[in-house]
Design a protein around this motif. Sequence first.
Motif, PDB file in Angstrom:
ATOM      1  N   VAL A  47      26.847  36.682  68.394  1.00 40.01           N
ATOM      2  CA  VAL A  47      28.228  36.634  67.995  1.00 40.01           C
ATOM      3  C   VAL A  47      28.311  37.860  67.079  1.00 40.01           C
ATOM      4  O   VAL A  47      27.445  38.361  65.978  1.00 40.01           O
ATOM      5  CB  VAL A  47      28.276  35.358  66.864  1.00 40.01           C
ATOM      6  N   VAL A  48      29.311  38.834  67.356  1.00 38.18           N
ATOM      7  CA  VAL A  48      29.667  39.890  66.691  1.00 38.18           C
ATOM      8  C   VAL A  48      31.135  39.627  65.932  1.00 38.18           C
ATOM      9  O   VAL A  48      31.380  40.438  65.051  1.00 38.18           O
ATOM     10  CB  VAL A  48      30.009  40.859  67.512  1.00 38.18           C
ATOM     11  N   TYR A  49      31.642  38.757  66.241  1.00 43.57           N
ATOM     12  CA  TYR A  49      32.948  38.408  65.307  1.00 43.57           C
ATOM     13  C   TYR A  49      33.418  37.001  65.457  1.00 43.57           C
ATOM     14  O   TYR A  49      33.178  36.401  66.543  1.00 43.57           O
ATOM     15  CB  TYR A  49      34.186  39.192  65.847  1.00 43.57           C
ATOM     16  N   CYS A  50      33.817  36.288  64.566  1.00 41.99           N
ATOM     17  CA  CYS A  50      34.204  34.882  64.357  1.00 41.99           C
ATOM     18  C   CYS A  50      35.335  35.057  63.301  1.00 41.99           C
ATOM     19  O   CYS A  50      35.441  35.460  62.159  1.00 41.99           O
ATOM     20  CB  CYS A  50      33.140  33.796  64.064  1.00 41.99           C
ATOM     21  N   ASN A  51      36.582  34.250  63.734  1.00 46.86           N
ATOM     22  CA  ASN A  51      37.687  34.218  63.078  1.00 46.86           C
ATOM     23  C   ASN A  51      37.458  33.205  61.855  1.00 46.86           C
ATOM     24  O   ASN A  51      36.538  32.507  61.633  1.00 46.86           O
ATOM     25  CB  ASN A  51      38.957  33.585  63.878  1.00 46.86           C
ATOM     26  N   GLN A  52      38.525  32.966  60.861  1.00 52.91           N
ATOM     27  CA  GLN A  52      38.255  32.158  59.692  1.00 52.91           C
ATOM     28  C   GLN A  52      37.811  30.876  59.872  1.00 52.91           C
ATOM     29  O   GLN A  52      36.969  30.331  59.196  1.00 52.91           O
ATOM     30  CB  GLN A  52      39.621  32.369  58.669  1.00 52.91           C
ATOM     31  N   ALA A  53      38.546  30.140  60.977  1.00 52.74           N
ATOM     32  CA  ALA A  53      38.262  28.920  61.309  1.00 52.74           C
ATOM     33  C   ALA A  53      36.732  28.583  61.716  1.00 52.74           C
ATOM     34  O   ALA A  53      35.958  27.470  61.092  1.00 52.74           O
ATOM     35  CB  ALA A  53      39.206  28.365  62.573  1.00 52.74           C
ATOM     36  N   ALA A  54      36.352  29.480  62.577  1.00 53.72           N
ATOM     37  CA  ALA A  54      34.851  29.561  62.860  1.00 53.72           C
ATOM     38  C   ALA A  54      33.757  29.733  62.078  1.00 53.72           C
ATOM     39  O   ALA A  54      32.806  29.083  61.658  1.00 53.72           O
ATOM     40  CB  ALA A  54      34.676  30.487  64.141  1.00 53.72           C
ATOM     41  N   ARG A  55      34.276  30.655  60.931  1.00 50.85           N
ATOM     42  CA  ARG A  55      33.294  30.915  59.803  1.00 50.85           C
ATOM     43  C   ARG A  55      33.266  29.710  58.741  1.00 50.85           C
ATOM     44  O   ARG A  55      32.231  29.527  58.348  1.00 50.85           O
ATOM     45  CB  ARG A  55      33.978  32.040  58.914  1.00 50.85           C
ATOM     46  N   SER A  56      34.363  29.164  58.611  1.00 54.88           N
ATOM     47  CA  SER A  56      34.373  27.824  57.819  1.00 54.88           C
ATOM     48  C   SER A  56      33.763  26.683  58.495  1.00 54.88           C
ATOM     49  O   SER A  56      32.905  25.846  57.916  1.00 54.88           O
ATOM     50  CB  SER A  56      35.790  27.500  57.556  1.00 54.88           C
ATOM     51  N   LEU A  57      33.624  26.391  59.793  1.00 51.05           N
ATOM     52  CA  LEU A  57      33.071  25.354  60.534  1.00 51.05           C
ATOM     53  C   LEU A  57      31.515  25.650  60.433  1.00 51.05           C
ATOM     54  O   LEU A  57      30.891  24.839  60.210  1.00 51.05           O
ATOM     55  CB  LEU A  57      33.734  25.416  61.956  1.00 51.05           C
ATOM     56  N   PHE A  58      30.853  26.899  61.052  1.00 54.59           N
ATOM     57  CA  PHE A  58      29.846  26.952  60.798  1.00 54.59           C
ATOM     58  C   PHE A  58      29.095  27.655  59.732  1.00 54.59           C
ATOM     59  O   PHE A  58      27.890  27.982  59.837  1.00 54.59           O
ATOM     60  CB  PHE A  58      29.636  28.171  62.222  1.00 54.59           C
ATOM     61  N   ARG A  59      30.121  28.074  58.812  1.00 57.91           N
ATOM     62  CA  ARG A  59      29.457  28.664  57.468  1.00 57.91           C
ATOM     63  C   ARG A  59      28.683  29.831  57.649  1.00 57.91           C
ATOM     64  O   ARG A  59      27.607  30.274  57.583  1.00 57.91           O
ATOM     65  CB  ARG A  59      28.398  27.737  56.821  1.00 57.91           C
ATOM     66  N   LEU A  60      29.333  30.920  58.449  1.00 53.19           N
ATOM     67  CA  LEU A  60      28.800  32.189  58.875  1.00 53.19           C
ATOM     68  C   LEU A  60      29.671  33.242  58.197  1.00 53.19           C
ATOM     69  O   LEU A  60      30.759  33.061  57.681  1.00 53.19           O
ATOM     70  CB  LEU A  60      28.860  32.326  60.489  1.00 53.19           C
ATOM     71  N   ASP A  61      29.214  34.478  58.356  1.00 54.08           N
ATOM     72  CA  ASP A  61      29.976  35.743  57.835  1.00 54.08           C
ATOM     73  C   ASP A  61      31.062  36.101  59.232  1.00 54.08           C
ATOM     74  O   ASP A  61      30.760  35.524  60.364  1.00 54.08           O
ATOM     75  CB  ASP A  61      29.077  36.695  57.245  1.00 54.08           C
ATOM     76  N   GLU A  62      31.498  37.099  58.852  1.00 52.00           N
ATOM     77  CA  GLU A  62      32.401  37.536  60.027  1.00 52.00           C
ATOM     78  C   GLU A  62      31.828  38.160  61.388  1.00 52.00           C
ATOM     79  O   GLU A  62      32.298  38.143  62.287  1.00 52.00           O
ATOM     80  CB  GLU A  62      33.419  38.905  59.389  1.00 52.00           C
ATOM     81  N   GLU A  63      30.378  38.665  60.976  1.00 51.42           N
ATOM     82  CA  GLU A  63      29.673  39.065  62.274  1.00 51.42           C
ATOM     83  C   GLU A  63      28.924  38.150  62.701  1.00 51.42           C
ATOM     84  O   GLU A  63      28.234  38.516  63.832  1.00 51.42           O
ATOM     85  CB  GLU A  63      28.782  40.351  61.909  1.00 51.42           C
ATOM     86  N   SER A  73      24.006  37.424  63.385  1.00 50.23           N
ATOM     87  CA  SER A  73      23.300  37.415  64.295  1.00 50.23           C
ATOM     88  C   SER A  73      22.884  36.166  65.060  1.00 50.23           C
ATOM     89  O   SER A  73      21.901  36.046  65.731  1.00 50.23           O
ATOM     90  CB  SER A  73      21.780  38.065  64.122  1.00 50.23           C
ATOM     91  N   THR A  74      23.925  35.244  65.223  1.00 50.23           N
ATOM     92  CA  THR A  74      23.752  34.071  65.721  1.00 50.23           C
ATOM     93  C   THR A  74      24.215  34.046  67.346  1.00 50.23           C
ATOM     94  O   THR A  74      24.885  35.009  67.537  1.00 50.23           O
ATOM     95  CB  THR A  74      24.655  33.147  65.134  1.00 50.23           C
ATOM     96  N   THR A  75      23.456  33.559  68.153  1.00 54.78           N
ATOM     97  CA  THR A  75      23.681  33.595  69.431  1.00 54.78           C
ATOM     98  C   THR A  75      24.830  32.006  69.677  1.00 54.78           C
ATOM     99  O   THR A  75      24.635  31.378  68.967  1.00 54.78           O
ATOM    100  CB  THR A  75      22.475  33.294  70.516  1.00 54.78           C
TER     101      THR A  75
END
Length: 544
Positions: free
Chosen positions: A186-202, A205-207
Amino acid sequence: MRHDSNDAKDSSAEPRTEEERLRQQVEALSERVQQLEQEKRHYQWLAESTTDLISRHDHNGVFLYASQAARTLLGYDPDDLIGVSAYDLFHPDDLAALLSKSPRIYYHEGFYEQTYRFRTRSGHYIWFETTSRTRRDPATGELTDVLCVSRDVSRRVESEARRERLARVVESTTDFVLFCDQDEHVVYCNQAARSLFRLDEEGASTTIAELLVPTSAQRWREQVLPAVTLEGRWSGELALASPSGEIPVLSVVQLHREQGGQTRLSILNRDLSLRLEAEAQARRHQEQITHANRLASLGELATNIAHECNQPLAAMGNYASGALMQLERDPDQPAHQLALPLNRINDQIQRLSERFKHIRRFVRRGSLHLAPQDLAEIIGQACDLCEPQCRHEGVHLASRLAPGLDLVMADAIGLEQVLVNLIRNALDACRDIATPPRPPCIRLEAYPLGSRECCVDIVDDGPGVAPEQRQGLFTPFVSGRKDGLGMGLSISLSLIEAMGGNLVLIDDGDPPSADALAPGTGTRRPEDPDAPQGARFRITLPSA
């Protein structure tokens, strides 16, 4: 002599007089001037031929020169711009932004590049990108002129604005948007995905596979990636593994090829939880409504069913009384002499048991279970339920089955309920028909329609359906009877459609064939051409 000859050669190579030296210098200078003039014409040709606007301005921005590109870019003749200040053609907002900056900023080291809106001759503005080069007097440092190269970048600016708007939409949408590289990181995820998976914008390094539940991760490897590689796109349902639990999503995966042969994937995931819950709730409501409809149908049939059950009960009573009388006359008689009445009692009990099992199956609540079904058997069961009431009303109920009927994909109880609903509607339509010279009739005609479908026509001798009632015939709460709820046909249609079939009212314009069921589309009885026109409802079901 050799020395004298060399001296003569040297003296001949040098100008003999001052006049000759001046003449040679003039010739060299003239040749240099010609070269400079040729270079000037060449550079002027380049300036006039380029699609960029080349211009020269004084320290107030006044045009001192403009190339021919002014015609195509701005609509101005180059001579019309001479003496006009370029600042007068700036968009007011962009001019204010330019003048508010320090000259040291926009003339840093003699170069400056800016993007702004510039007014054309027609009055509308285009986006200009200008690279400026200032020239100053070496002695005083005063600005002498400014050389500019300008180009139209309206398309680029609009494209960048569209990308920016799209980026804002992607960032603000409630769908889960992910981008990954060719290694599925994953190189980018929007705000909804970041909140859901608790990730940063990049994506840290999650697959993609790590964000899916195991079954969806397996499907991702076995189905999604091969389909995307082959066709460039895939859409279907997956399940995300969020920290709060499994989330069903509708995923759209798109392959993007970039320069250098690299690829990226975009994954748009829409949460289906609410929709699936709504669909499940709708199915539960539909099951409750159909169950209530079956109970209502059974309530109207209860009197006739009870009357039908009286006959085997009376027969059992007679056989039991006869057996008791034989025992009273001869208490010591062998038991085998009572076999006949006992067997007949057992037969009647089995008959009642089958009837009650059928009634229990009919009223049992449950969802549709599609499976291959014997159409003739289901028609027979529906006729068994309705025949006592039809006989009581003086209406003849008959079925005609074409030979070689295929099994159909249906739910047995659901299809039986539809047949009972349509038979009861036909019975209501036949109640007012005069009995002489013959009783009215309800006919169930079953026949194959090609190799993939089977049809069941429910035909009656009633007055038919009025033209003004045809439009909303299958609409809920619309009924042609004064005491009708208007739910029978609506429920019947929804049940048949859930089985992959269709239920329609056939126009009574074509009479049926006298010896073939398949082409029959009318409503007259073949054996009586003078029979009144009734209604013909057709059920179409897929063959198994």
